[in-house]
Design a protein around this motif. Structure first.
Motif, PDB file in Angstrom:
ATOM      1  N   ARG A 200       0.820  -1.216   0.000  1.00  0.00           N
ATOM      2  CA  ARG A 200       0.000   0.000   0.000  1.00  0.00           C
ATOM      3  C   ARG A 200       0.856   1.269   0.000  1.00  0.00           C
ATOM      4  NH1 ARG A 200      -5.366   0.476   0.510  1.00  0.00           N
ATOM      5  NH2 ARG A 200      -6.104   2.561   1.016  1.00  0.00           N
ATOM      6  N   ASN A 201       2.022   1.161   0.566  1.00  0.00           N
ATOM      7  CA  ASN A 201       2.870   2.354   0.647  1.00  0.00           C
ATOM      8  C   ASN A 201       3.607   2.641  -0.650  1.00  0.00           C
ATOM      9  OD1 ASN A 201       2.177   2.877   3.257  1.00  0.00           O
ATOM     10  ND2 ASN A 201       3.777   1.574   4.088  1.00  0.00           N
ATOM     11  N   LYS A 218      -7.790   1.257  -3.671  1.00  0.00           N
ATOM     12  CA  LYS A 218      -8.483   2.218  -2.797  1.00  0.00           C
ATOM     13  C   LYS A 218      -9.978   2.179  -3.128  1.00  0.00           C
ATOM     14  CE  LYS A 218      -4.407   5.078  -3.491  1.00  0.00           C
ATOM     15  NZ  LYS A 218      -3.678   4.936  -2.244  1.00  0.00           N
ATOM     16  N   TYR A 271       4.225   4.631  -6.930  1.00  0.00           N
ATOM     17  CA  TYR A 271       4.491   6.022  -6.565  1.00  0.00           C
ATOM     18  C   TYR A 271       5.921   6.380  -6.966  1.00  0.00           C
ATOM     19  CZ  TYR A 271       0.399   5.572  -3.507  1.00  0.00           C
ATOM     20  OH  TYR A 271      -0.846   5.364  -3.012  1.00  0.00           O
ATOM     21  N   PHE A 281      17.477   8.791  -0.624  1.00  0.00           N
ATOM     22  CA  PHE A 281      18.128   8.045   0.448  1.00  0.00           C
ATOM     23  C   PHE A 281      19.516   7.608  -0.012  1.00  0.00           C
ATOM     24  CE2 PHE A 281      19.150   3.956   2.407  1.00  0.00           C
ATOM     25  CZ  PHE A 281      19.024   4.259   3.727  1.00  0.00           C
ATOM     26  N   ARG A 285      23.131   8.892   1.321  1.00  0.00           N
ATOM     27  CA  ARG A 285      24.114   7.941   1.846  1.00  0.00           C
ATOM     28  C   ARG A 285      25.436   8.066   1.079  1.00  0.00           C
ATOM     29  NH1 ARG A 285      21.478   7.963   5.511  1.00  0.00           N
ATOM     30  NH2 ARG A 285      20.604   6.295   6.773  1.00  0.00           N
ATOM     31  N   PHE A 288      27.093  11.086   2.210  1.00  0.00           N
ATOM     32  CA  PHE A 288      27.572  10.837   3.565  1.00  0.00           C
ATOM     33  C   PHE A 288      28.842   9.998   3.551  1.00  0.00           C
ATOM     34  CE2 PHE A 288      27.448   7.714   7.085  1.00  0.00           C
ATOM     35  CZ  PHE A 288      27.818   8.579   8.090  1.00  0.00           C
ATOM     36  N   LEU A 294      36.344  11.265   3.115  1.00  0.00           N
ATOM     37  CA  LEU A 294      37.238  12.430   3.085  1.00  0.00           C
ATOM     38  C   LEU A 294      37.727  12.773   4.487  1.00  0.00           C
ATOM     39  CD1 LEU A 294      35.871  15.028   0.531  1.00  0.00           C
ATOM     40  CD2 LEU A 294      38.143  14.044   0.622  1.00  0.00           C
ATOM     41  N   LEU A 295      36.777  12.730   5.423  1.00  0.00           N
ATOM     42  CA  LEU A 295      37.139  13.058   6.804  1.00  0.00           C
ATOM     43  C   LEU A 295      38.141  12.055   7.361  1.00  0.00           C
ATOM     44  CD1 LEU A 295      33.668  14.101   8.261  1.00  0.00           C
ATOM     45  CD2 LEU A 295      35.618  15.570   7.827  1.00  0.00           C
ATOM     46  N   VAL A 296      38.015  10.824   6.918  1.00  0.00           N
ATOM     47  CA  VAL A 296      38.970   9.803   7.373  1.00  0.00           C
ATOM     48  C   VAL A 296      40.313   9.994   6.667  1.00  0.00           C
ATOM     49  CG1 VAL A 296      39.458   7.326   7.345  1.00  0.00           C
ATOM     50  CG2 VAL A 296      37.210   8.133   8.030  1.00  0.00           C
ATOM     51  N   ILE A 298      41.635  12.736   5.390  1.00  0.00           N
ATOM     52  CA  ILE A 298      42.389  13.961   5.738  1.00  0.00           C
ATOM     53  C   ILE A 298      43.410  13.682   6.850  1.00  0.00           C
ATOM     54  CG2 ILE A 298      42.154  16.261   6.791  1.00  0.00           C
ATOM     55  CD1 ILE A 298      39.574  16.551   5.091  1.00  0.00           C
ATOM     56  N   PRO A 299      42.994  13.131   8.007  1.00  0.00           N
ATOM     57  CA  PRO A 299      44.023  12.870   9.033  1.00  0.00           C
ATOM     58  C   PRO A 299      44.927  11.697   8.685  1.00  0.00           C
ATOM     59  CG  PRO A 299      41.895  12.096   9.787  1.00  0.00           C
ATOM     60  CD  PRO A 299      41.645  12.772   8.480  1.00  0.00           C
ATOM     61  N   TYR A 302      47.480  12.751   6.404  1.00  0.00           N
ATOM     62  CA  TYR A 302      48.404  13.632   7.135  1.00  0.00           C
ATOM     63  C   TYR A 302      49.413  12.792   7.924  1.00  0.00           C
ATOM     64  CZ  TYR A 302      50.122  17.125  10.388  1.00  0.00           C
ATOM     65  OH  TYR A 302      50.932  17.934  11.122  1.00  0.00           O
ATOM     66  N   LEU A 303      48.871  11.766   8.620  1.00  0.00           N
ATOM     67  CA  LEU A 303      49.759  10.892   9.390  1.00  0.00           C
ATOM     68  C   LEU A 303      50.721  10.156   8.465  1.00  0.00           C
ATOM     69  CD1 LEU A 303      47.261   9.359  11.960  1.00  0.00           C
ATOM     70  CD2 LEU A 303      49.056  11.003  12.406  1.00  0.00           C
TER      71      LEU A 303
ATOM     72  N   LEU B   5      44.089  14.939  17.327  1.00  0.00           N
ATOM     73  CA  LEU B   5      43.672  13.759  16.571  1.00  0.00           C
ATOM     74  C   LEU B   5      42.447  13.126  17.208  1.00  0.00           C
ATOM     75  CD1 LEU B   5      44.612  12.076  14.127  1.00  0.00           C
ATOM     76  CD2 LEU B   5      45.752  10.559  15.731  1.00  0.00           C
ATOM     77  N   TYR B   8      39.484  15.152  16.482  1.00  0.00           N
ATOM     78  CA  TYR B   8      39.069  14.973  15.074  1.00  0.00           C
ATOM     79  C   TYR B   8      38.272  13.675  14.915  1.00  0.00           C
ATOM     80  CZ  TYR B   8      39.437  15.450  10.057  1.00  0.00           C
ATOM     81  OH  TYR B   8      39.131  15.606   8.742  1.00  0.00           O
ATOM     82  N   ILE B  12      34.357  13.104  13.728  1.00  0.00           N
ATOM     83  CA  ILE B  12      33.920  12.201  12.656  1.00  0.00           C
ATOM     84  C   ILE B  12      32.807  11.292  13.165  1.00  0.00           C
ATOM     85  CG2 ILE B  12      34.637  10.234  11.241  1.00  0.00           C
ATOM     86  CD1 ILE B  12      37.378  11.591  11.001  1.00  0.00           C
ATOM     87  N   LEU B  19      24.579  12.416  10.731  1.00  0.00           N
ATOM     88  CA  LEU B  19      24.177  12.218   9.334  1.00  0.00           C
ATOM     89  C   LEU B  19      23.357  10.947   9.165  1.00  0.00           C
ATOM     90  CD1 LEU B  19      27.392  13.331   7.442  1.00  0.00           C
ATOM     91  CD2 LEU B  19      25.213  14.501   7.536  1.00  0.00           C
ATOM     92  N   GLU B  54      -4.138   5.391   6.690  1.00  0.00           N
ATOM     93  CA  GLU B  54      -3.348   4.436   5.906  1.00  0.00           C
ATOM     94  C   GLU B  54      -2.864   5.086   4.615  1.00  0.00           C
ATOM     95  OE1 GLU B  54      -5.438   0.807   5.364  1.00  0.00           O
ATOM     96  OE2 GLU B  54      -3.746  -0.178   4.392  1.00  0.00           O
ATOM     97  N   GLU B  55      -3.753   5.834   4.004  1.00  0.00           N
ATOM     98  CA  GLU B  55      -3.432   6.488   2.730  1.00  0.00           C
ATOM     99  C   GLU B  55      -2.329   7.539   2.917  1.00  0.00           C
ATOM    100  OE1 GLU B  55      -4.690   5.623  -0.114  1.00  0.00           O
ATOM    101  OE2 GLU B  55      -3.556   7.147  -1.189  1.00  0.00           O
TER     102      GLU B  55
END
Lengths: 581, 315
Positions: A200-201, A218, A271, A281, A285, A288, A294-296, A298-299, A302-303, B5, B8, B12, B19, B54-55
Motif C-alpha cells: 500500500r505504501n 483504494k 508512486y 536516500f 548515503r 555521507f 574524506l574526513l577519514v 584527511i588525518p 596527514y599521518l 587527533l 578529530y 567524525i 548524518l 493508511e493512505e
C-alpha cells in the motif's frame, strides 16, 4: 633557514597531492555510482513494475478462468441432472461450494426471471426484480463477469459480488427447458489476488473495463468519490508499456496489461515518490560516505605524509647543521623506509669521508706551518749574523781590534749556546741566557747606549717556552724603540699569572702612534693569511706576527702576544704561554 | 597533536551519528475522538479515518466514548492527548460548549466533525466538516410531504444526546412541514438501548394513534421505531436521517420509506485529511459541507447509491 615563496616543503606537496588524488577518486566514484545507480534504479523500477503487472494479469486470468471452469462445470452438472431436486445434483453442487469459498450464489432462473433452483438457504426477496438485473439481460453463450455490485436478490445478504451468467438448459419431467444460470463470486476474491501486487505504501492497482472501474486498491475511496481515476485515459495508453501520470499533483509510473477474455485492463501504479525517496536516500548515503571517507582520509593522509617526510625533515635539518660546520652528526639508519636508510647511510659515509679529508687537510696545514716557522727561525740567524759581521768589519776598519775580538767571542758563545740544543721548547732560563748574550752583542754594537735587565720569579725559570721567542722582540725593541735615542733601557719580566706564564719585554723607547699600534694588533688578529703575507706597516711586524702565530699554533688561540705602546713613552710586548714544566 | 587527533576522530563519529539519523522523518500523530451514541455512524466515520491514516501514512489514535457516556469522558480523552504528543485532533463532540475550553488549552489544530461551528476553538486553527443539515432536513421534509396529506402529524424521535447538526436538521424539517400543514411532535429518547427505545416509541405510538409517520434521527431510533411499527402492525412509515445497513433492511421491508445518506465514511476520511493538513501548517477550508442523498427502495441498488451504503469488504 629562510624559505622562498616559490619553495614548498615536500610534506605539504605530498599531503596536497594525496588529498587531491583521493578527492578526485572519491568524486569519480560518486559520479560513477550516481550514474550507475540512477540507471539501475530507473530500469529496475520499470522492469519490476512490468513484471509485477504481468504476473498480476496472469494470476487474475488464472483466477477468472478457474471461476469460469467452475461455472461451466456447474452448468454441465445441471444439464446432465435428471431433475433439479435430485440428491445427486445437490451433492455435486455442495462439493463445488465447499471447494470454493469465493462462490456466494448458484441460482437458475427461467426466462421470466422466476427462480427455478437455488443452492442457497436464503429466500429470494419479493422485491427482487431479476429481469432488471444486468447479468440477466446480458446472459448469452459467452461467459462474462459483470462489474462488481451488491447482490440484492436474497434476503439479508448484501455482498459485493461479480456475477457470471449464461443461458443453459435443464431437464424437468424428461423435457429440456431453457434457463439462465447465475453464479456470484465474492468481489473480495479479486481484491485478494490484486492486493499482493503492490504494497500500500508503494503504489496501487486497479482494473478497468470499458468505462467502469472493476477493482481499485483504494476501492472504498473510489466508491465514496474520494479518489478519482479516469478509465478513458487507461484505454488510450499502450498496452505493456510504462508511462508517467499525475494525480493530485503527485507523479506516478503506470504499467498496463490487458486480459483479452474479460477485456480487463490491469493497471499497476507505483508512486514515483517511493522511487524519489529511494533515490534521495541513496544519494544522501552516497554523499555521507564520500564526506566520511574524506574526513577519514584527511588525518590518515596527514599521518601517512608525516610518517614519510619526518625522516626527510630530520635529514634536511641535520644537513643544514652540517653547513654550519657541525660535522659531528650521525644520521639515523634505523628508519622503516628503505630509501631514507640508504640516504642516511650514504650521508654518514660522506660525512666520515669529509671529516677524514678535513683532518688530513688540517694536519697538512699544521705541518706546512711548522715547516714555515722552522724556515723563518733559520732566517733570523743570517739576518742577525749579517748585522754583527757588518759591525765587526766596521770595528776592524776603525782599528778597534779588541772590540772586534770581544764581539766575535760573544757571537761564538751565542752560537755555542744555540747549538747546544735542538729542542723546539726550552726552559725559560735557557732562553733568557740566550737573550742575555744577544743583548751583550747588541750592546757592544750600539756602544752601551741602553740598559738591559731581567726580573724573573724564580719558579718561572724552569718553565718551558718555545725557542727563540724573546730574541726577535728584544731585537725590535732595540732596532725600532731605542736605536734613535742616546740612552734607554729594556726590562724583561717573567711571572706566572692567571694560569699563564707571562713574559713582558718593556722598553722606554719612541713607542708607537695609536694608528701604528692598531695596525700592528690587526696584523696579529689576521691569522687567515699565510705566515709570509706581509703586514702593511713595517717589517718588524713580521717577527711579532710570526711569534704570535707560532705560539697559537702550538698552544691554542688563548695564547700569543699582547702589545701595549704609547708614543714617546715606550712599548711593552707580553708573551702569554701555558705553564709547562 | 594526540589531543587534536582524538578531537578529530570524535568529530567524525559525531558527524556519522548525526548524518545517519538525518534520513528519519517524524510521523504525524492524529487522534480522533468519536461519540459511541450513534454506533453505526461513528463506526463508518472511523473506517474513513483509518482509510485516510493508511493512505497518508500517519499514526491514528482513536477513542470512542461508550454508548450513553457523559461528556466528561470526552473531556478526559482530550486531557490525555497532551501526554500522547498528538499533532492534531479530529473530534465528533457530544456537547461542544462543554469541551471548548479543553480544546483551547490543548492548543493543537482541531477538525470538528458533525457539529456546526458555534464559537472558535483555539484562535482559528480549526475546521468544521459535516453533511449539510439544512439539506438533510429539506430531504426528510419532502419525503413526508410526498406521502402525507396536509394536516397530518408526525413524530420526530430525537436521540438521548442531540447535537447542533441534529437540531438544525429538525428545525429545517419542521419549518418546511409547517408550511405544508404537517405537524411534528418531538420525542427525546431517555435511553440509547434499543430495547428501551423500542418500548418508549411503542408507548408513544399507543398514546398518539394519529401519528402517520416517524422522523428518526439515528439508527437506534430507526430500529426501535421499526420494531414498534412491526409489532403494532400500523401503517406508519419512517424517514431516517441515517442510512446504515440496519436502515436498509427496514427500507427493503417497506417500513422505512426514505433514508438520507450522510457519508460518515467521507466525513472520517476528510476530517483526518484536514487535521493532517492543519498539523503541517497548510490551509484548509474552515467549513466543509457534504451533500446528503435521498435513498428509497427504488434507487437503493443504483450503482451510485449502493457504493455509499454497503461497505466494500477488504480482504
Amino acid at each position: 633557514m629562510k624559505i622562498l615563496r616559490t619553495e614548498r616543503p615536500v610534506s605539504r606537496l605530498l599531503y596536497g597531492s594525496i588529498l587531491f588524488l583521493f578527492t578526485i577518486a572519491i568524486g569519480a566514484l560518486f559520479v560513477l555510482n550516481y550514474i550507475l545507480f540512477s540507471n539501475i534504479l530507473n530500469r529496475g523500477y520499470t522492469t519490476q513494475l512490468a513484471k509485477t503487472t504481468s504476473q498480476l494479469g496472469s494470476n487474475l486470468e488464472l483466477t477468472m478462468s478457474s471461476f469460469r471452469n467452475t461455472f461451466n462445470n456447474v452448468a454441465l452438472t445441471i444439464l446432465h441432472a435428471d431433475k433439479l431436486d435430485s440428491e445427486d445434483l445437490n451433492t455435486k453442487l455442495s462439493t463445488v461450494f465447499s471447494a470454493n469459498n469465493d462462490i456466494t450464489t448458484i441460482a437458475l432462473f427461467d426466462y421470466d426471471g422466476n427462480l427455478i433452483y437455488s443452492y442457497m438457504e436464503s429466500e429470494l426477496k419479493p422485491t427482487a426484480n431479476v429481469k432488471e438485473q444486468s447479468w440477466f439481460a446480458k446472459a448469452g453463450n459467452i461467459n462474462k463477469f459483470t462489474v462488481p455490485h451488491v447482490q440484492n436478490l436474497f434476503a439479508g445478504k448484501y455482498d459485493w459480488v461479480m456475477s457470471i451468467s449464461r443461458r443453459i438448459a435443464y431437464k424437468k419431467d424428461g423435457t429440456v427447458h431453457p434457463a439462465v444460470l447465475l453464479m456470484d463470486i465474492k468481489f473480495s476474491s479479486i481484491a485478494a489476488v490484486c492486493s499482493g501486487a503492490q504494497s500500500r505504501n508503494s503504489g496501487y492497482v486497479y482494473i478497468v473495463s470499458d468505462d467502469d472501474i472493476i477493482y481499485h486498491t483504494k476501492q472504498q475511496l473510489v466508491l465514496m468519490g474520494l479518489w478519482e481515476e479516469d478509465p478513458r485515459e487507461v484505454m488510450s495508453q499502450s498496452i505493456n508499456h510504462s508511462y508517467i501520470s499525475q494525480h493530485d499533483g503527485k507523479k506516478y509510473m503506470q504499467h498496463i496489461t490487458h486480459m483479452p477474455y474479460e477485456n480487463w485492463y490491469v493497471v499497476n501504479v507505483a508512486y514515483l515518490d517511493e522511487l524519489s525517496a529511494t533515490w534521495q536516500f541513496y544519494v544522501a548515503r552516497l554523499i555521507f560516505i564520500s564526506v566520511f571517507m574524506l574526513l577519514v582520509i584527511i588525518p590518515t593522509s596527514y599521518l601517512f605524509t608525516t610518517r614519510i617526510t619526518l625522516p626527510l625533515k630530520k635529514i634536511s635539518k641535520k644537513i643544514y647543521d652540517i653547513n654550519d660546520r657541525h660535522l659531528d652528526v650521525t644520521f639515523d639508519e634505523d628508519n622503516s623506509i628503505l630509501e631514507i636508510n640508504m640516504v642516511s647511510e650514504s650521508i654518514n659515509r660522506l660525512i666520515t669521508y669529509i671529516k677524514q679529508l678535513l683532518r688530513e687537510q688540517e694536519l697538512k696545514q699544521i705541518e706546512l706551518r711548522k715547516a714555515e716557522f722552522a724556515s723563518l727561525q733559520t732566517q733570523i740567524t743570517p739576518h742577525f749574523l749579517y748585522n754583527i759581521l757588518g759591525s765587526i768589519i766596521w770595528m776592524i776598519e776603525d782599528g778597534k781590534k779588541q772590540g772586534a775580538i770581544e764581539m766575535i767571542t760573544a757571537l761564538t758563545d751565542l752560537f755555542k749556546l744555540n747549538a747546544s740544543t735542538t729542542a723546539s721548547t726550552i726552559p725559560l732560563s735557557f732562553e733568557l741566557e740566550y737573550v742575555n748574550r744577544y743583548v751583550h752583542i747588541q750592546s757592544m754594537r750600539y756602544g752601551n747606549t741602553f740598559e738591559f735587565s731581567v726580573e724573573c720569579d724564580p719558579e718561572t725559570k724552569t718553565l718551558l717556552c718555545p725557542r727563540m721567542i724573546l730574541q726577535p722582540i728584544i731585537e725590535n725593541a732595540i732596532e725600532h724603540g731605542l736605536s734613535t735615542l742616546d740612552s734607554g733601557n729594556i726590562l724583561v719580566k717573567a711571572q706566572t699569572k692567571e694560569d699563564m706564564l707571562k713574559i713582558s719585554v718593556r722598553d722606554n723607547g719612541v713607542g708607537m702612534t695609536e694608528d701604528t699600534l692598531d695596525r700592528l694588533r690587526q696584523s696579529l688578529i689576521n691569522t687567515t693569511g699565510t705566515i709570509n703575507s706581509k703586514p702593511h706597516n713595517k717589517a718588524h711586524g713580521i717577527a711579532l706576527r710570526n711569534i704570535h702565530n707560532r705560539i697559537r699554533l702550538l698552544y691554542g688561540d688563548k695564547y700569543g702576544l699582547r702589545i701595549e705602546s704609547e708614543e714617546d713613552e715606550g712599548t711593552c710586548v707580553i708573551v702569554c704561554l701555558p705553564i709547562l714544566h | 597533536m594526540r589531543y587534536r587527533l582524538s578531537a578529530y576522530i570524535a568529530l567524525i563519529i559525531v558527524l556519522f551519528i548525526v548524518l545517519s539519523g538525518c534520513s528519519s522523518t517524524k510521523t504525524l500523530n492524529i487522534a480522533i475522538i468519536l461519540s459511541g451514541d450513534s454506533q453505526d455512524f461513528s463506526n463508518s466515520i472511523l473506517q474513513g479515518a483509518k482509510a485516510a491514516a493508511e493512505e497518508m501514512d500517519i499514526k491514528l489514535t482513536y477513542k470512542i466514548t461508550a454508548k450513553g457516556t457523559s461528556i466528561s469522558k470526552q473531556a478526559m480523552f482530550i486531557d490525555s492527548l497532551a501526554e500522547d504528543g498528538t499533532d492534531a485532533l479530529v473530534i465528533y463532540p457530544l456537547e461542544y460548549q462543554k469541551i471548548n475550553h479543553k480544546l483551547k488549552e490543548l492548543n493543537i489544530p482541531v477538525a470538528v466533525i458533525n457539529s456546526l461551528p458555534t464559537s472558535e476553538i483555539n484562535g482559528g486553527k480549526n475546521s468544521y466538516l459535516y453533511t449539510d443539515p439544512t439539506e438533510t432536513g429539506e430531504l426528510m421534509a419532502h419525503s413526508f410531504i410526498e406521502k402525507l396529506d396536509r394536516g397530518s402529524q408526525i413524530a420526530a424521535i430525537l436521540p438521548n444526546m442531540t447535537n447542533s447538526i441534529v437540531m438544525k436538521q429538525l428545525d429545517t424539517m419542521k419549518d418546511i412541514l409547517a408550511e405544508n400543514n404537517i405537524y411534528v411532535a418531538e420525542v427525546t429518547l431517555d435511553s440509547e438501548d434499543t430495547l428501551t427505545v423500542h418500548k418508549e416509541i411503542s408507548t408513544f405510538m399507543m398514546e398518539h394513534p394519529y401519528i402517520k409517520a416517524i422522523a428518526a434521527f439515528d439508527s437506534t431510533a430507526v430500529e426501535g421505531g421499526a420494531e414498534a411499527i412491526s409489532q403494532q402492525d400500523k401503517d406508519i412509515f419512517i424517514v431516517s436521517a441515517d442510512a446504515s445497513i440496519t436502515t436498509v433492511s427496514y427500507l427493503e421491508k417497506g417500513i422505512v420509506h426514505t433514508a438520507i445518506i450522510q457519508s460518515p465514511f467521507s466525513i472520517g476520511y476528510l476530517g483526518v485529511q484536514n487535521a493532517i493538513k492543519m498539523a503541517k501548517g497548510e490551509d484548509v477550508p474552515h467549513i466543509t459541507s457534504l451533500r446528503p442523498r435521498r435513498v428509497t427502495l427504488e434507487n437503493l441498488f443504483d450503482p451510485d447509491i449502493e457504493k455509499q451504503i454497503f461497505p466494500f469488504q477488504v480482504p
